[in-house]
Design an enzyme around this catalytic site. Sequence first.
Site, PDB file in Angstrom:
ATOM      1  N   SER A  67       0.865  -1.249  -0.031  1.00 59.93           N
ATOM      2  CA  SER A  67      -0.038   0.003   0.166  1.00 59.93           C
ATOM      3  C   SER A  67       0.944   1.270  -0.023  1.00 59.93           C
ATOM      4  CB  SER A  67      -0.801  -0.074   1.142  1.00 59.93           C
ATOM      5  OG  SER A  67      -1.561  -1.324   1.185  1.00 59.93           O
ATOM      6  N   ASN A  68       2.009   1.385   0.862  1.00 61.41           N
ATOM      7  CA  ASN A  68       2.828   2.389   0.682  1.00 61.41           C
ATOM      8  C   ASN A  68       3.526   2.445  -0.589  1.00 61.41           C
ATOM      9  OD1 ASN A  68       3.039   3.956   3.494  1.00 61.41           O
ATOM     10  ND2 ASN A  68       2.852   1.400   4.093  1.00 61.41           N
ATOM     11  N   LYS A 191       0.819 -11.485   6.623  1.00 65.86           N
ATOM     12  CA  LYS A 191       0.664 -10.344   7.337  1.00 65.86           C
ATOM     13  C   LYS A 191      -0.665  -9.785   7.831  1.00 65.86           C
ATOM     14  CE  LYS A 191       1.850  -5.265   6.097  1.00 65.86           C
ATOM     15  NZ  LYS A 191       1.724  -4.416   5.155  1.00 65.86           N
ATOM     16  N   ILE A 245       5.751  -6.420   9.056  1.00 63.83           N
ATOM     17  CA  ILE A 245       6.003  -5.683   7.763  1.00 63.83           C
ATOM     18  C   ILE A 245       5.236  -4.342   7.989  1.00 63.83           C
ATOM     19  CG2 ILE A 245       5.686  -5.883   5.121  1.00 63.83           C
ATOM     20  CD1 ILE A 245       5.270  -8.945   5.677  1.00 63.83           C
TER      21      ILE A 245
END
Length: 336
Positions: A67-68, A191, A245
């Site tokens: 997403s980042n 995750k 993460i």
Amino acid sequence: MGPRHMETMKRTNAAGDRTLNPLVPGIYVPTICFFDPTTEDLDLSTVAKHAVRLAQAGVTGLTVHGSNGEAVHLSDDERSDVIRTTRKALNDAGFLSMPLMAGCSASSTRETIKRCQEAYRAGADCALVLTASYYHTLFTSDSVVEYFQDVADASPIPIVIYNYPPVAGGLDLDSDTLITLSKHPNIAGCKFTCGNTGKLNRVVAAQHQGASGSSDRSSAPSFLCFGGSGDFTLQTLIGGGDGIIGGIANLAPATCVRVEQLFRQGKMAEAQRTQEILARGDWAAIQSGVVGLKSAMMAHCGYGGYARKPLPRPTDDEQRMYAEQFQELVDFENSL
């Protein structure tokens, strides 16, 4: 697809033509992607520089196209370019054995498999895969499990389940589903961006449960459980998880590593104090997302830039606000 050989700490993919760096416990950074501020073209030189900075801070591995990393803003060719650039930068800096994970999510099983194959060819060691969700209202009770199993069967690299309900149509995989999926030989971990530490604890416990019903923790599990953000790093580790993460590590990699080190050393009071600083900083990142994190990096690290449109560019007042919100964490990071 044969089982992973964790005892050798190496794994050859199904084609047998490349030895993969294994996924191991620790701190992984879902890296930010960088763009030219005028053209919005990929800024691959900054991608490379950032990867090396993180590796030198002591993190365990990197994850691109999360997403980042604005994966949804990238073409397939750009995805491959970022993977190749990151892998080459790490290798050239001497981090040849650092695991590189790549986001490979798509809305169909076929396209997800294709992205896993492309990620392998570009140099990734494993794939991070969201739950397919676009048509989730039409799914049967078995659709999600079959999706991950089908992808894992065909992927040349191990996959890590990315449980992030807000971007997956609200689908939140429960512990029973994750325990079932953990038995697949080519599914390497999860995750937990859902933030549910109770669920994480149950999945961890299942990995250590022997056939006799007793708990066996004498060897590392082949299915790793990662917290999905830095604000519950210590809680993840206390519950038996394998690390995180977490996007906040783009700004404060050494702080994230420090929490894990203190925990491993049994220095719990100091670990808790460090976690408090990390959690306050991560709250700012959670609220502002990649827009605020990039702005804070520009203020405190000298690079970061802007997200691709339609994400907005922060105003001058917002930039000052983001710089202030992350100041405590940056000061601590710089003290390490």
